[in-house]
Write an enzyme that holds these catalytic residues in place. Structure first.
Site, PDB file in Angstrom:
ATOM      1  N   GLU A  15      35.727  42.143  42.144  1.00  0.00           N
ATOM      2  CA  GLU A  15      35.183  40.762  41.788  1.00  0.00           C
ATOM      3  C   GLU A  15      34.321  40.250  43.123  1.00  0.00           C
ATOM      4  OE1 GLU A  15      37.422  37.801  40.306  1.00  0.00           O
ATOM      5  OE2 GLU A  15      37.987  38.929  38.421  1.00  0.00           O
ATOM      6  N   GLU A  73      42.243  43.754  34.509  1.00  0.00           N
ATOM      7  CA  GLU A  73      42.913  42.223  34.346  1.00  0.00           C
ATOM      8  C   GLU A  73      42.375  41.975  32.872  1.00  0.00           C
ATOM      9  OE1 GLU A  73      41.564  39.209  36.856  1.00  0.00           O
ATOM     10  OE2 GLU A  73      42.240  40.127  38.867  1.00  0.00           O
TER      11      GLU A  73
END
Length: 510
Positions: free
Chosen positions: A159, A261
């Protein structure tokens, strides 16, 4: 926990599970086309797992080095019917044999993030955080885990680009990914895949994925993970969640793609305020509806860390399972029955790198810093673990002078430049004398410019998914402003150890 207690807990948790006698994860996972396969059986491998970082990803805790943590959690991991865990950060100076062996015997593979909360590509100043300290750290982590067959792969970043405005940071993450692949090719007996775990940012979702998958085999990612929380609650569906659109967007994706995720918690709450997560997306992920493009996923997350995503609550040696744990256990038991090649693409075309637009920006990959090039041929040297100097300290303008005994290291650290002068005096045999060596090194400047500021102070390590649910804040995703140290807080002792590695290994070049 003694062995009898461990065994009893395991049997109670597993009950009638089809995985009571789990297959060992002793066969390496390989890549064919856009999918994973077991290298021995040649059966397609679907990632069916959870994200595992007890204590949180912003805390420097290595769950694979502490055997008491392994013994406590392994029965509960097995009870979930999983075959993979993702671990966000580890101490590369610690021994992981016992935990990794136990996971292998339990049929569990590991996907490991190479960065840590103190050693990562910073979204605030990606160019200068890509330096020799950072690379030595991730190379040492590769060394620490390269001999474990149940290491499925490594993530070079998590990220780092979390908005369209800081999309240029992916340039330096991909450079680190390229360097990790080269290090593995020269220093590992097997070819371990390296990928990237991306935030699900709608404006750059496809461009970012294409950027990591484009180019020749030496620079492109081997696999790609998406942190996606769009399927929310019992009222959602394959179409309401947008999963059908993701299938269209990535229909021609050329490398294995999975959800690194998933598991929205913006759902109906129990009486105690905890979310009731139905995990209905599992039925779609592990089905012919998605298997031609996606290779499974990892639910966020195993332990409760104050964000209502945990499947279990940990209090010392005690583990309490939640309703969400039981729900996922049943869903994964059913998902384990999904087998076959899933209509994967055996020879997909390599993607074209995306053009810059109003949302996505990339630059030519920078060359490896000259101070780090020697690691490729000679190895990363001594692993420094969590005591290593932060690469963020090298990102700030700082000057340090270290004089421990007969050695002196004078170091000036500027944005994108590391200059080191090392002098050493010694006495040998029956004659005395001194010798000195002075070496200055300058890292390669990035072809696109000396520095890129990819964000503002308002940027944080959290993000909001397309569904509107606030996802977790990951310390290993990038260096935030709190991770960047000034000269006054620069850890001199840790820097001296690292500078010594460079000097002794002959890796500081004139």
């Amino acid at each position: 926990m003694n062995f009898l207690h461990f065994l009893t807990t395991s049997l109670l948790l597993l009950g009638g599970s089809r995985l009571a006698l789990a297959d060992s994860a002793s066969s390496a996972i390989k890549i064919k086309g856009n999918a994973f396969f077991n290298s021995d059986t040649n059966e397609r491998f679907y990632v069916r797992g959870v994200d595992y970082q007890p204590g949180g990803s912003s805390t420097l805790v290595d769950p694979l080095a502490d055997t008491s943590i392994c013994k406590r959690d392994l029965p509960y991991l097995q009870g979930l019917n999983i075959n993979t865990i993702r671990v966000y950060q580890v101490d590369n100076s610690a021994n992981h044999d016992e935990c990794m062996s136990a996971l292998q015997d339990a049929g569990i593979y590991v996907i490991l993030d190479l960065a840590t909360s103190s050693n990562s590509i910073s979204r605030l100043d990606a160019a200068s955080s890509y330096n020799a300290v950072f690379l030595q750290g991730i190379f040492a982590t590769i060394d620490a885990f390269k001999n474990y067959t149940n290491v499925l792969g490594f993530f070079a970043g998590n990220e780092v680009a979390n908005t369209a405005e800081n999309s240029a940071t992916t340039t330096w993450v991909k450079a680190a990914l390229r360097d990790a692949k080269e290090y593995i090719s020269k220093n590992s007996d097997r070819d371990i895949p390296v990928g990237y775990s991306a935030a699900d940012v709608a404006e750059i979702r496809v461009q970012c994925a294409d950027f990591f998958a484009c180019g020749n085999s030496s620079v492109r990612a081997d696999f790609y993970g998406m942190n996606m929380y769009e399927w929310c609650g019992a009222d959602s569906s394959f179409t309401i969640s947008g999963y059908d659109q993701r299938m269209e967007e990535f229909a021609n994706y050329s490398i294995p793609l999975f959800l690194s995720e998933y598991g929205c918690n913006d759902v109906t709450k129990e009486s105690d305020g905890t979310p009731d997560r139905p995990f209905d997306e599992v039925d779609a992920i592990f089905s012919s509806e998605m298997s031609s493009v996606f290779s499974g996923g990892l639910v966020y997350q195993y332990s409760e860390e104050g964000n209502n995503y945990g499947l279990v609550v940990i209090d010392g040696d005690n583990v309490t399972i939640s309703k969400n744990y039981e729900t996922l256990k049943e869903k994964y038991a059913s998902a384990a029955n999904y087998t076959g090649d899933g209509d994967y693409s055996s020879s997909p075309a390599t993607l074209t790198c995306p053009a810059d637009d109003s949302y996505f920006t990339s630059f030519p990959l920078p060359t490896m810093p000259s101070e780090a090039k020697g690691f490729i041929e000679s190895g990363a040297g001594q692993p420094l673990g969590f005591n290593a100097p932060s690469n963020q300290e090298f990102s700030a303008n700082a000057t340090a002078l270290v004089s421990p005994g007969p050695h002196s290291v004078s170091t000036t650290i500027n944005t994108n430049i590391v200059q080191a002068t090392i002098s050493q005096s010694s006495t040998s045999g029956s004659s005395s004398g001194s010798s000195s060596a002075s070496t200055t090194a300058s890292s390669s400047s990035v072809s696109s410019g000396s520095s890129i500021s990819s964000g503002s102070s308002s940027m944080s390590t959290s993000y909001t998914s397309a569904s509107g649910s606030s996802a977790h804040s990951s310390g290993s995703s990038s260096g935030s402003s709190s991770a960047t140290s000034s000269a006054s807080t620069f850890n001199l002792s840790r820097f001296y150890v690292f500078a010594g590695i460079l000097a002794i290994s002959g890796l500081v070049f004139a």
